[in-house]
Each structure stands twice: as C-alpha cells, then as structure tokens.
Write an enzyme that holds these catalytic residues in place. Structure first.
Site, PDB file in Angstrom:
ATOM      1  N   ALA A  84      57.330   1.070  29.592  1.00  0.00           N
ATOM      2  CA  ALA A  84      57.670   1.056  28.169  1.00  0.00           C
ATOM      3  C   ALA A  84      58.454  -0.204  27.808  1.00  0.00           C
ATOM      4  O   ALA A  84      58.185  -0.842  26.780  1.00  0.00           O
ATOM      5  CB  ALA A  84      58.465   2.303  27.796  1.00  0.00           C
ATOM      6  N   GLY A 143      59.303   4.467  36.626  1.00  0.00           N
ATOM      7  CA  GLY A 143      58.073   3.727  36.351  1.00  0.00           C
ATOM      8  C   GLY A 143      57.715   3.718  34.877  1.00  0.00           C
ATOM      9  O   GLY A 143      57.302   2.688  34.328  1.00  0.00           O
ATOM     10  N   CYS A 144      57.886   4.839  34.220  1.00  0.00           N
ATOM     11  CA  CYS A 144      57.550   4.940  32.790  1.00  0.00           C
ATOM     12  C   CYS A 144      58.509   4.128  31.942  1.00  0.00           C
ATOM     13  O   CYS A 144      58.103   3.520  30.942  1.00  0.00           O
ATOM     14  CB  CYS A 144      57.525   6.401  32.350  1.00  0.00           C
ATOM     15  SG  CYS A 144      56.256   7.362  33.209  1.00  0.00           S
ATOM     16  N   THR A 145      59.766   4.082  32.330  1.00  0.00           N
ATOM     17  CA  THR A 145      60.745   3.273  31.614  1.00  0.00           C
ATOM     18  C   THR A 145      60.411   1.792  31.785  1.00  0.00           C
ATOM     19  O   THR A 145      60.428   1.026  30.814  1.00  0.00           O
ATOM     20  CB  THR A 145      62.171   3.575  32.105  1.00  0.00           C
ATOM     21  OG1 THR A 145      62.450   4.960  31.854  1.00  0.00           O
ATOM     22  CG2 THR A 145      63.204   2.702  31.412  1.00  0.00           C
TER      23      THR A 145
END
Length: 150
Positions: free
Chosen positions: A49, A44-46
């Site tokens: 970003a 999710g963070c990738t």
C-alpha cells in the site's frame, strides 16, 4: 470465472473506506489498477500500500486510478488509510464478492486471500494481471504496463 487478459472491467459496487458507495462506472474511460491484497496492517500489505502511495503521482500522471481491495471493513480501511496517508480508494470486500467476480485465487492452500493486481486500459480492457503473493513488483509492473499502453 476469472478475469483474463482482454476481458472488460466488470460493473460492481462496493463500500469505500469512508463508508460511501463506490460504483465502478466512475473509473469508466480511464486506466485503472485494481489490486487485491490479504489484510490491512500486515507487513506485506502495508509495504504494498505504501509503495502504491509513493508511486501514486506516477499513476495519476498517466491518467490512472488505483484501487485497493481486501476483506477488511470500511472502518479498518479508514484507519489504514489515515495511518499511512494512502491517497487512493480502498474497497471493503467483506463478503468476498469482488474476489469471486474477478476470480482472485487463494494462496497457501486456501489459507490466505490471494494478492493479484489487475491493470485495465482507458477502454476498460484488462491488459495485465500479476498474481504473486509477494508484495514486491506489483507497482513497478503495473506502471510499466500502463506506460506502454499510452
């Protein structure tokens, strides 16, 4: 105490992905999007970003800077930035001082650091807060708010 709509961007310093010191005064007099995320290299963070990366020129066209913040080390951020070609600043908050300063809540019963996006206008006033663990919509909502404020 958590940052609310209308509050002023607090002054803070932190370590950037290259190990240098960041001072929030450098984004004074320009819109800024500060997003807190749980961890580098997670799915999710990738996705989040990379979505900010893909829309970065849209933010720049509005005069805005994008800053990502997580508890990862500067070294982890540097590797994350290089792997995904992220053009914006990543700040290390390994002692969670920025999370406390902004009042970012934890998620899933305190098990995960929260995912919150703050939008500040050129006057340094908070004009939008989006608190949602899902990585979706943070970018589109932040862009829409900035477009309306200019």
């Amino acid at each position: 105490m958590a940052i609310q709509i209308g509050d002023t961007l607090p002054h803070f310093t932190a370590t950037q992905q290259d190990g240098s010191s960041f001072d929030s005064h450098i984004v004074h007099n320009k819109p800024v999007v500060i997003y807190f995320y749980p961890k580098d290299f997670t799915p999710g963070c990738t996705t989040q970003a990379c979505s900010f990366r893909d829309a970065y020129q849209d933010f720049q066209d509005l005069g805005a800077e994008v800053i990502g913040v997580s508890g990862d080390s500067a070294n982890s951020h540097q590797n994350f930035q290089k792997k995904y070609k992220l053009p914006f600043i990543l700040l290390s908050d390994d002692e969670r001082k920025l999370r406390q300063l902004f009042g970012v809540p934890t998620a899933l019963f305190g098990l995960l650091p929260g995912r919150v996006t703050y939008v500040f206008n050129a006057s340094g006033k908070c004009i939008y807060i989006f608190d949602n663990l899902s990585a979706k919509n943070h970018i589109t909502k932040a862009l829409a708010v900035l477009k309306k404020s200019i």
